[in-house]
Write an enzyme that holds these catalytic residues in place. Structure first.
Site, mmCIF file in Angstrom:
data_model
loop_
_atom_site.group_PDB
_atom_site.id
_atom_site.type_symbol
_atom_site.label_atom_id
_atom_site.label_comp_id
_atom_site.label_asym_id
_atom_site.label_seq_id
_atom_site.Cartn_x
_atom_site.Cartn_y
_atom_site.Cartn_z
ATOM 1 N N GLU A 256 -45.299 -30.975 35.367
ATOM 2 C CA GLU A 256 -44.847 -29.762 35.217
ATOM 3 C C GLU A 256 -45.932 -28.913 36.186
ATOM 4 O O GLU A 256 -47.245 -29.092 36.113
ATOM 5 C CB GLU A 256 -45.509 -29.136 33.929
ATOM 6 C CG GLU A 256 -44.768 -30.092 32.701
ATOM 7 C CD GLU A 256 -43.587 -29.900 32.586
ATOM 8 O OE1 GLU A 256 -42.821 -28.407 32.850
ATOM 9 O OE2 GLU A 256 -42.668 -30.566 31.866
ATOM 10 N N CYS A 297 -48.583 -21.430 32.525
ATOM 11 C CA CYS A 297 -47.513 -21.813 33.505
ATOM 12 C C CYS A 297 -46.288 -21.014 32.925
ATOM 13 O O CYS A 297 -45.484 -20.945 34.085
ATOM 14 C CB CYS A 297 -47.264 -23.288 33.444
ATOM 15 S SG CYS A 297 -47.206 -23.904 31.778
#
Lengths: 516, 516
Positions: A256, A297
């Site tokens: 990620e 994020c």
């Protein structure tokens, strides 16, 4: 000074040298120190393989789920203490800390509940069996079995609790032992989480180990049955993927990484007071810029608005961003804390300077606020040619920073501009026109792992696009890393091996534990 | 001499220089030449992106399936011609050629049939929707949408028809345009397949392009929405994964590489005539050593036998292998053809020499047979200490070569020895004792992507462990590449992006095309 410890091979390890400091980002006061010196990483892996793996695989999915429930409870029972540590080491407000800490306990509880539907089984059948010959003498059934290795979790600084919890929940439920490694700079909360879980005696020995500090040669010792899950920058991810040992063993790697998430205001939404959809857009976007000081994020980095409305939207956003009070979360009235580290502050300043080459700042300064503490007030930019905005689509500035971009009101143009981000975690679309949203999805849905639709019908309930709920996929293509976490069973499958079992129907069903 | 052509940008491209020869491996006669010189690979990608992708995405899954059905039919209609090309260029017997050619048409037909269950849709819902708030104002539904890029398929020399067909079936069904690249040395059959499909006018322009020869800078031009699927050696796979451009764009890469597949004889099976299970074991293992002259990624490379039966099993295998007639498949009575290329012959000889350091040859020579043609007779080795057999677990000798290994009759030991292969495509287990098979599966199932159980109840119908049927997963962890092909929808998902769509239930269901 407090020295953080690693938990390895069934004991707590305290280093005596090689320390890095942990700092309160509001005061720059040093809170603790940490180092992994003296750890034998081969022994850590062996301990997981020899003790944790067999013990977890001896349990069923439902039994492992029960462990997650206990883990969730112990974190919930110490919520206030964990929120306080988060405030000290991550500079979070209470709300921002709870996004992390309650996210951890909530995700563990979700997977505990999910495990009940998986049952008292050691492998999971996937789909229906299928006959492969004219008789049932040859048949196939896919099953999912635990990988017989170790799950190594390398987490990012911004989610010391959730990052640990969401990854560990999936791996432990699958039956894989975990070695978790938080970012050293903000490991205070993670250390306490593990300490609580260990003290409660919840997990079998070797099922969960903690490394605070460098991972030494750990990653060079991974093999074909191991899994490495990483959350962090695209640059670091590239180096990890490139690591000869991981390539040679073909260790399964999940990433990620950076994500230039976009919020898109649909052309049907009037930017006026009284529009529930526009109200949701404003509330969400401001939250997704400022929550956790933009250090998520899933935060919104790009805001696409039909050209003829961009001025009005800019005014409305500036008005809301102007009300944000940046400061030490310990002080009353503060609504947004500092960035987490001095390095993050430098990166954010450099990042805005880069964006400012193709966009102009319309609110905030893109610079540190004050002389002490890593404070950085919300900064809004605007680029008038969205397709020529360069770094706006490439540089993830990890702070309360976003850029307004105009588009021509067509779903095709919006999706093309979103796709310039090279693959993202989440696109949020605000519209009450299902036809337009459907067209956007058909054109641009695949550029993100998640599409969040804000509308009048969701305005009362929607939590914002930044919440990575365990029921929905967390991960995006391309620059976002190409990984897949959460999403119910999707995230658990990272730690399972899919096996097609073939043979006569009777024998396959018996060994796969499927009733005929 | 025949010059093979590439099919690019809606036309046939014939190079004028840079040729590599295609040879008949039985006679060493040069059959044709091929080169990709003069191809503008950027234009090839643009053509796929600008024409093939939009045209395919405009169709539904069911409509794309209908195209696969037509592709299957045109290959089936020209079966004899394709078998003849396969014999010439791959040195295959009729049976071995049909394994490839009928495998291609069969896999295309399977996915055509599967498409009917997917329906007239442009995206696929995955799983049930889930409520995320107290009301249905916030809801999530996972859907799968075509990736908006190009599928580049780099295939191995051993399956010029099936390698093309099985990959193209999944990508085209998903809605991604394909650029297929066979191994140049055996591209004769592939070129004819594409020629037939193009001549029949089945696919929209840009949906299928063919490159014979070097891929030039094609792979350096791939982006985050593209997919690269590779079948070949682990060494080449490592170089591909390591390619800076693919890492930078995080292009999705699927690899099928080396595999030290194992056949395990269970302790309950007496190695005697009259045992149906032992009979199946012998028939399967001999086929999996010799079919396509051992040039199958699913071939058996290691044969595990309980220590007290290894002598009897060795005798029985040698007796059957001794009956194999190696020669030019054009000659009557020949049951096994040559290796496909001079390079493969050299590799096989070097490989057996490496195995012979920790094992001894008990049948065959491990050397070329005869002075002309790339003939190589079946070679059986035996290592008496399975755990110290080194290269036997690491070096895939891509020819009719396998090694006998003793084990102590326990499922745990068998699975540990199988796992020394570092991840394989298929383990075959021969036993009528479901308890023992279940124990093997629990210990060692995850070391392979497929476990084939041979038993009395499957003896009449089982096709052997080497058949990669489209219904069952083809792919294994670790050294085998970690990829996932076929397995029904599993292989199609490689070309789809999973997207979690969130919003109010009504709006999500409407845009995802799910009925409430």
């Amino acid at each position: 000074m407090k020295t953080l410890r690693s938990y390895i091979c069934g004991r707590w390890h305290e280093a005596t040298s090689g320390f890095a400091p942990l700092v309160d980002p509001s005061t720059e006061e040093v809170l603790a120190q940490a180092s992994s010196e003296g750890i034998d990483f081969g022994a850590v892996l062996d301990y997981a393989r020899d003790h944790g793996g067999p013990a977890l695989r001896a349990l069923t999915f439902a039994q492992r789920g029960a462990l997650l429930k206990d883990m969730s409870k112990v974190l919930r029972d110490h919520r206030d203490e964990l929120l306080d540590l988060s405030r000290q080491n991550n500079g979070t407000t209470k709300g921002d800390g709870s996004f992390d800490v309650d996210g951890a306990s909530g995700t563990l509880a979700y997977y505990a509940a999910l495990s009940k539907s998986l049952g008292d089984r050691h492998s999971l059948p996937e789909g229906d069996g299928v006959q492969l010959a004219k008789t049932d003498g040859f048949w196939a059934q896919h099953i999912l079995v635990p990988r017989r290795g170790v799950a190594v979790h390398v987490n990012a600084f911004n989610f010391p609790a959730w990052g640990f919890g969401e990854k560990a929940a999936c791996a432990l439920l699958a039956g894989m032992p975990v070695i978790t490694k938080p970012a050293t700079a903000t490991a205070l909360t993670t250390e306490r989480c593990i300490e609580l879980i260990v003290a409660a005696g919840i997990l079998p020995e070797g099922a969960l180990q903690l490394i605070i500090g460098s991972t030494g040669d750990l990653l060079d010792r991974l093999g074909p049955q191991d899994v490495m899950a990483f959350t962090g920058s695209a640059d670091t991810a590239r180096k990890l993927r490139n690591r000869p040992s991981l390539l040679a063993a073909n260790t399964r790697v999940n990433v990620e990484a950076d994500s230039l998430n976009a919020a898109v205001l649909g052309p049907d939404v009037d930017p006026v007071e009284g529009s529930a959809t526009f109200g949701l857009f404003l509330k969400d976007v401001v939250r997704e810029i400022t929550q956790k000081t933009g250090q998520k994020c899933t935060a919104v980095r790009r805001i696409l608005v039909p050209s003829d409305r961009i001025a009005a939207v800019q005014d409305a956003l500036i008005s809301r961003l102007g009300a944000v009070v940046t400061g030490n979360p310990a002080d009353a009235g503060v609504t947004m804390g500092p960035l987490a580290t001095a390095q993050q502050l430098r990166d954010a300043e450099e990042g805005v300077a880069e964006l400012a080459r193709t966009a102009r700042i319309v609110h905030g300064s893109g610079k540190r606020s004050g002389a002490k503490g890593f404070f950085f007030a919300p900064t809004l930019l605007r680029a008038d040619d969205a397709r020529q905005a360069g770094a706006v689509h490439e540089r993830e500035v990890f702070g309360p920073v976003a850029t307004l971009l105009p588009y021509d009101a067509s779903a095709a143009a919006a999706s093309e501009i979103v796709a310039l981000g090279g693959g993202i975690l989440v696109t949020s679309v605000y519209s009450d026109d299902a036809g337009w949203v459907g067209e956007f999805l058909a054109h641009g849905g695949g550029a993100a792992g998640r599409v969040y639709v804000g509308s009048e019908s969701s305005a009362a309930d929607a939590p914002g696009s930044g919440a990575a709920l365990p029921q929905a996929l967390h991960g995006g293509p391309g620059r976002a890393g190409g990984g897949e976490e959460l999403g119910g069973l999707v995230g658990v499958k990272l730690y399972l091996q899919r096996v097609a079992v073939q043979g006569s129907k009777a024998l396959v069903n018996e060994v796969a534990g499927v009733s005929a």
